[in-house]
Design an enzyme around this catalytic site. Structure first.
Site, PDB file in Angstrom:
ATOM      1  CG  LEU A   5      26.070  -2.852  10.219  1.00 60.87           C
ATOM      2  CD1 LEU A   5      26.511  -3.753  11.151  1.00 60.87           C
ATOM      3  CD2 LEU A   5      25.464  -1.476  10.800  1.00 60.87           C
ATOM      4  CB  SER A  10      13.301  -0.888   4.791  1.00 58.18           C
ATOM      5  OG  SER A  10      12.633   0.467   5.246  1.00 58.18           O
ATOM      6  N   GLY A  12      14.306   4.629   0.653  1.00 59.99           N
ATOM      7  CA  GLY A  12      14.714   5.906   0.266  1.00 59.99           C
ATOM      8  C   GLY A  12      16.384   6.144   0.202  1.00 59.99           C
ATOM      9  CB  ILE A  13      18.814   8.319   2.135  1.00 59.89           C
ATOM     10  CG1 ILE A  13      18.336   9.527   1.484  1.00 59.89           C
ATOM     11  CG2 ILE A  13      20.109   8.296   2.066  1.00 59.89           C
ATOM     12  CD1 ILE A  13      18.647  10.871   2.274  1.00 59.89           C
ATOM     13  CE1 TYR A 149      13.887  13.739  11.347  1.00 55.36           C
ATOM     14  CE2 TYR A 149      14.391  16.226  10.911  1.00 55.36           C
ATOM     15  CZ  TYR A 149      14.561  14.734  10.406  1.00 55.36           C
ATOM     16  OH  TYR A 149      15.484  14.389   9.454  1.00 55.36           O
TER      17      TYR A 149
END
Length: 278
Positions: A5, A10, A12-13, A149
């Site tokens: 899982l 959606s 990129g990586i 971040y």
């Protein structure tokens, strides 16, 4: 066959990991917050000749997490691996943004990882599975205008490093993945209106302009690792018989992390990162 899982698939990586893991023989449950953005993954999977099970999962919504995990186990019988990839970028400095902005970053990048891992752990314990969490070199090295971040990624690193020995006692292996710069549309990914941000930054404007110029160049296709290259390192870790607790996905990322780990007084990192904004 391994049931894997993956969150945040959606683009990129995450998209590349889903396709490459499926190509390696895994049954992939590829999740994303907005299923309206699934076409790119469907197209990539079709081009690669693989099938992925695409499902909705919002890592900031406990009900969404529970529903996806329950449906995955009902459909496939187990969860053997969880790859925490969902996350979002953010630019800002604390004097100029409210605490709600910082909390939002923590919610997606830290608490979302914690919540999804917590929900999956009973199933991973049953399967003697593994957790792979995509962190960042920003989880090791604090970087200008990435205070929130980096705080979230530092928290992820500490959480997973602390969880690893505990999870190992019940047969679950925990690993951290630290990409460096991965080629993307950096400004678009953080949702930044650069001229407006710089104009609004006041005394911080010159430093912010310098940081964005440097980082946009670092994330350009000519300079950065491709999403496919980062994904290949993650799939290799997923397939490893004895996965490492921590890996970096490129030579540049390894060198950057090594610099921090050898920098006992912080001067080497500070000298480098202040050069990004001056």
């Amino acid at each position: 066959m391994t049931i894997t899982l993956i969150t945040g698939t959606s683009t990129g990586i995450g998209l590349q990991v889903a396709v490459q893991a499926a190509a390696a023989g895994h049954t992939v449950v590829a999740t994303m917050r907005d299923l309206g953005k699934a076409d790119a993954l469907r197209s990539a999977a079709s081009d690669a000749g693989v099938t992925v099970d695409i499902r909705q999962l919002d890592v900031t919504d406990a009900a969404s997490i529970a529903a996806c995990i329950e449906a995955t186990v009902a459909a496939h019988g187990a969860i053997d691996a969880l790859i925490n990839n969902a996350g979002s970028g953010h630019l800002g400095t604390i004097e100029q943004e409210g605490l709600d902005a910082v909390r939002d970053v923590m919610e997606v990048n830290f608490f979302g990882v914690v919540a999804t891992t917590r929900a999956a752990m009973p199933h991973l314990r049953a399967s003697k599975g593994r957790v792979l969490t995509v962190s960042s070199v920003g989880g090791i090295v604090g970087q200008p205008f990435n205070e929130a971040y980096c705080a979230a990624k530092f928290a992820v690193e500490g959480f997973m490093e602390a969880l690893a020995p505990v999870a190992a006692t019940v047969g679950v292996r925990v690993s951290l993945v630290e990409p460096g710069a991965v080629s993307s549309d950096f400004v678009a990914n953080v949702g930044a209106d650069v001229p407006a941000m710089v104009a609004a930054a006041g005394a911080y404007g010159p430093a912010l302009a310098g940081y964005i110029a440097r980082t946009t160049a670092a994330f350009s296709p000519a300079a950065a690792q491709t999403p496919a290259g980062a994904a290949a390192a993650i799939v290799e870790l997923l397939l490893a018989e004895t996965p490492a607790v921590r890996i970096q996905t490129s030579d540049a990322a390894r060198a950057f992390v090594a610099r921090k780990l050898a920098d006992l007084d912080g001067s080497a990192v500070f000298t480098e990162t202040i050069g990004w904004v001056s």
